[in-house]
Design an enzyme around this catalytic site. Structure first.
Site, PDB file in Angstrom:
ATOM      1  N   THR A  55       1.124  -0.907   0.326  1.00  0.00           N
ATOM      2  CA  THR A  55      -0.017   0.204  -0.202  1.00  0.00           C
ATOM      3  C   THR A  55       1.185   1.356  -0.045  1.00  0.00           C
ATOM      4  O   THR A  55       1.800   0.889   0.785  1.00  0.00           O
ATOM      5  CB  THR A  55      -0.892  -0.287   1.661  1.00  0.00           C
ATOM      6  OG1 THR A  55      -1.836  -1.223   1.362  1.00  0.00           O
ATOM      7  CG2 THR A  55      -1.892   1.186   1.193  1.00  0.00           C
ATOM      8  N   LYS A 115      -2.247  -0.568  -4.155  1.00  0.00           N
ATOM      9  CA  LYS A 115      -2.577  -0.917  -3.939  1.00  0.00           C
ATOM     10  C   LYS A 115      -2.782   1.058  -2.949  1.00  0.00           C
ATOM     11  O   LYS A 115      -1.874   1.585  -2.697  1.00  0.00           O
ATOM     12  CB  LYS A 115      -3.273  -0.989  -2.198  1.00  0.00           C
ATOM     13  CG  LYS A 115      -4.143  -0.192  -1.584  1.00  0.00           C
ATOM     14  CD  LYS A 115      -5.363  -1.502  -0.417  1.00  0.00           C
ATOM     15  CE  LYS A 115      -5.861  -1.151   0.368  1.00  0.00           C
ATOM     16  NZ  LYS A 115      -6.317  -1.916   1.894  1.00  0.00           N
ATOM     17  N   LYS A 130      -4.252   4.622  -1.571  1.00  0.00           N
ATOM     18  CA  LYS A 130      -5.365   5.082  -0.776  1.00  0.00           C
ATOM     19  C   LYS A 130      -5.186   6.426  -1.073  1.00  0.00           C
ATOM     20  O   LYS A 130      -4.799   7.651  -1.644  1.00  0.00           O
ATOM     21  CB  LYS A 130      -4.253   5.619   0.688  1.00  0.00           C
ATOM     22  CG  LYS A 130      -4.020   4.113   1.597  1.00  0.00           C
ATOM     23  CD  LYS A 130      -5.280   3.964   1.840  1.00  0.00           C
ATOM     24  CE  LYS A 130      -5.500   1.941   3.093  1.00  0.00           C
ATOM     25  NZ  LYS A 130      -6.621   1.388   3.903  1.00  0.00           N
ATOM     26  N   ASP A 167      -8.020   2.726  -2.281  1.00  0.00           N
ATOM     27  CA  ASP A 167      -9.027   3.000  -1.288  1.00  0.00           C
ATOM     28  C   ASP A 167      -9.329   3.655  -0.900  1.00  0.00           C
ATOM     29  O   ASP A 167      -8.197   4.871  -0.762  1.00  0.00           O
ATOM     30  CB  ASP A 167      -7.917   1.991  -0.888  1.00  0.00           C
ATOM     31  CG  ASP A 167      -8.693   1.347   1.218  1.00  0.00           C
ATOM     32  OD1 ASP A 167     -10.091   2.098   1.001  1.00  0.00           O
ATOM     33  OD2 ASP A 167      -8.320   0.379   1.644  1.00  0.00           O
ATOM     34  N   GLU A 174     -11.757  -0.008  -3.556  1.00  0.00           N
ATOM     35  CA  GLU A 174     -11.592  -0.374  -2.156  1.00  0.00           C
ATOM     36  C   GLU A 174     -12.879   0.215  -0.726  1.00  0.00           C
ATOM     37  O   GLU A 174     -12.469   1.845  -1.331  1.00  0.00           O
ATOM     38  CB  GLU A 174     -11.188  -0.816  -1.143  1.00  0.00           C
ATOM     39  CG  GLU A 174     -11.408  -1.548  -0.513  1.00  0.00           C
ATOM     40  CD  GLU A 174      -9.672  -1.833   0.800  1.00  0.00           C
ATOM     41  OE1 GLU A 174      -8.944  -2.313  -0.508  1.00  0.00           O
ATOM     42  OE2 GLU A 174      -9.111  -2.522   1.429  1.00  0.00           O
ATOM     43  N   ASP A 202     -14.431  -3.533   2.873  1.00  0.00           N
ATOM     44  CA  ASP A 202     -14.108  -3.794   3.611  1.00  0.00           C
ATOM     45  C   ASP A 202     -14.603  -2.903   5.115  1.00  0.00           C
ATOM     46  O   ASP A 202     -14.807  -4.280   5.788  1.00  0.00           O
ATOM     47  CB  ASP A 202     -12.549  -2.160   3.473  1.00  0.00           C
ATOM     48  CG  ASP A 202     -11.545  -2.720   4.595  1.00  0.00           C
ATOM     49  OD1 ASP A 202     -11.437  -3.634   5.461  1.00  0.00           O
ATOM     50  OD2 ASP A 202     -10.870  -2.523   4.929  1.00  0.00           O
ATOM     51  N   LYS A 249     -10.524  -9.432   7.472  1.00  0.00           N
ATOM     52  CA  LYS A 249      -9.545  -9.253   8.264  1.00  0.00           C
ATOM     53  C   LYS A 249      -9.345  -9.421   9.544  1.00  0.00           C
ATOM     54  O   LYS A 249     -10.397  -9.734  10.299  1.00  0.00           O
ATOM     55  CB  LYS A 249      -9.506  -7.538   8.593  1.00  0.00           C
ATOM     56  CG  LYS A 249      -9.166  -6.689   7.213  1.00  0.00           C
ATOM     57  CD  LYS A 249      -9.034  -5.092   7.513  1.00  0.00           C
ATOM     58  CE  LYS A 249      -8.532  -4.265   6.434  1.00  0.00           C
ATOM     59  NZ  LYS A 249      -8.807  -2.687   7.075  1.00  0.00           N
ATOM     60  N   CYS A 251      -5.307  -6.647   6.354  1.00  0.00           N
ATOM     61  CA  CYS A 251      -5.077  -6.017   7.412  1.00  0.00           C
ATOM     62  C   CYS A 251      -4.804  -4.494   8.365  1.00  0.00           C
ATOM     63  O   CYS A 251      -5.436  -4.294   7.503  1.00  0.00           O
ATOM     64  CB  CYS A 251      -3.145  -6.695   8.235  1.00  0.00           C
ATOM     65  SG  CYS A 251      -2.023  -5.308   6.136  1.00  0.00           S
ATOM     66  N   ASP A 278      -3.988  -8.815   0.974  1.00  0.00           N
ATOM     67  CA  ASP A 278      -3.158  -7.372   1.169  1.00  0.00           C
ATOM     68  C   ASP A 278      -2.068  -7.595   2.300  1.00  0.00           C
ATOM     69  O   ASP A 278      -2.665  -6.710   3.261  1.00  0.00           O
ATOM     70  CB  ASP A 278      -4.132  -6.030   0.795  1.00  0.00           C
ATOM     71  CG  ASP A 278      -3.899  -5.219   1.683  1.00  0.00           C
ATOM     72  OD1 ASP A 278      -2.415  -4.322   1.635  1.00  0.00           O
ATOM     73  OD2 ASP A 278      -4.748  -3.871   1.854  1.00  0.00           O
ATOM     74  N   ASP A 300       0.704  -6.235   4.308  1.00  0.00           N
ATOM     75  CA  ASP A 300       2.508  -5.747   4.047  1.00  0.00           C
ATOM     76  C   ASP A 300       2.541  -4.831   5.192  1.00  0.00           C
ATOM     77  O   ASP A 300       3.630  -4.412   5.166  1.00  0.00           O
ATOM     78  CB  ASP A 300       2.534  -4.615   3.093  1.00  0.00           C
ATOM     79  CG  ASP A 300       0.780  -3.799   3.305  1.00  0.00           C
ATOM     80  OD1 ASP A 300       0.048  -3.818   3.868  1.00  0.00           O
ATOM     81  OD2 ASP A 300       1.117  -2.828   2.060  1.00  0.00           O
TER      82      ASP A 300
HETATM   83 MN    MN Z   1      -9.126  -1.168   3.363  1.00  0.00          MN
END
Ligand code: MN
Length: 374
Positions: A134, A159, A161, A189, A215, A240, A264, A292, A317, A319
């Protein structure tokens, strides 16, 4: 095997750099580690990574429920794993990160008892799985440098943000795409940042950059809004924050609100909840990603094993442990190579033990053995 003792540790994980998303910025996470002691020196470890904004938990709240959860485990027999898990998950509402720590520790010790790596104990499906890495919300120049570094490390999925400033987001995503070219898949996301109509309008603007997934575009409780976005979006949608429990997953299925669900362990209360969400998703034709919070080696390790064992998990995801200054365990992290996560050869999650220099023992629970007097 009887569980003889439960130890509860606290520890703080420090990130290599501050992590900014639309919900806020953080540079450390305060964790709780649960260590279960069985017979023959076997032990299992689990981790809680509490987040006030997602599950309503803090390190203090996890410690607060450690007593009732420990009392359900001490003295119990691991031959009845599902009975112990049921007691944990039905002891009270919420507190899913706390329950996850105990759930993960149980799976760790039981798979060790069976002499298997956790993912093989769970049935096994594959030996490695792709993970994204991410890029948080940051300046375009910084983000491009980070993307270049990730590509050099072999990362194949990134990913990004978004959700604070759409013009800024578009500029950053465009710049990342132009530097990675077709060497990595990209997805975004928004962490609940947008209203449904705004989300559709924004997502249309990202389409040109070859984004393959969006996301959590809208607020967690607005499942109908999520369904509206999905119906009108040119890009598949992943839920999510809208999905914590198996019951939440059923609601997503009923409302046809997502193409994928991000599982998660901290939201689901551990591996047993994750298994149920994956089963519901698979039956509904919805794929899963395993994501996570900001776990260290133990929580991420458990996520990796669950993902390796579960067919419906398309990629992960996982990481957060890669770029941390410390991870609370002696042997740092599970393998991260060429954008893939793997287990070690060791049984259980495959980590040595907690690092006693990084954690502090705060509670110990042992069963009081009643002696008969003659
Ligand atoms: Mn998310």
């Amino acid at each position: 095997m009887r569980i003889k003792k439960v130890e509860i540790f606290t520890g703080t994980i420090h990130y290599a750099e501050p992590f900014k998303i639309s919900l806020g910025t953080s540079d450390k996470s305060d964790e709780v580690i649960v260590k279960l002691h069985g017979e023959d020196g076997l032990f299992g470890i689990g981790e809680a990574s509490p987040t006030l904004r997602i599950t309503g938990e803090t390190q203090e709240s996890v410690l607060g429920v450690a007593d009732p959860l420990s009392s359900k485990i001490v003295g119990s027999d691991t031959d009845n794993l599902n009975l112990i898990l049921d007691k944990i998950h039905n002891s009270f509402v919420g507190n899913t990160s706390a329950k996850a720590a105990f759930d993960i520790a149980l799976y760790d010790i039981v798979s060790k008892e069976n002499g298997k790596q956790l993912y093989k104990y769970l049935g096994g499906y594959r030996d490695k799985i792709l993970t994204d890495v991410t890029i948080g919300i940051m300046g375009t120049k910084e983000a491009v440098e980070k993307a270049e570094t990730l590509i050099r490390k072999g990362v194949k999925r990134i990913k990004i943000k978004v959700g604070i400033d759409i013009l800024d987001d578009l500029k950053r995503v465009e710049a990342i795409r132009s530097v990675v070219g077709d060497r990595a898949d990209l997805f975004i996301d928004a962490n609940q940042a947008w209203k449904p109509k705004e989300a559709v309008s924004n997502i249309n603007k990202f389409e040109v950059y070859g984004i393959d997934l969006v996301e959590q575009p809208v607020t967690a409780h607005d499942v109908k809004g999520l369904a509206f976005v999905r119906k009108n979006s040119p890009i598949p949608i992943m839920a999510d924050e809208s999905v914590h429990s198996p019951e939440d997953a059923i609601r997503i299925v009923e409302e046809q609100a997502a193409d994928m669900v991000n599982i998660k362990l901290m939201k689901a209360g551990g591996i047993s909840g994750a298994i149920r969400i994956a089963a519901i998703s698979e039956a509904a034709g919805i794929g899963n990603m395993v994501g996570c919070m900001m776990e260290g080696a133990v929580g991420i390790g458990a996520g990796i094993h669950f993902a390796l064992a579960t067919k419906n998990v398309k990629f992960t995801d996982l990481d957060s442990d890669v770029d941390m200054k410390n991870t609370l365990t002696a042997n740092k992290i599970l393998p991260f190579r060429d954008g893939f996560r793997q287990a070690t050869e060791k049984p259980g999650i495959g980590l040595e033990d907690v690092d006693r220099k990084e954690v502090k023992l705060v509670k110990t629970f042992t069963k009081v053995v009643e002696r008969k007097s003659f």
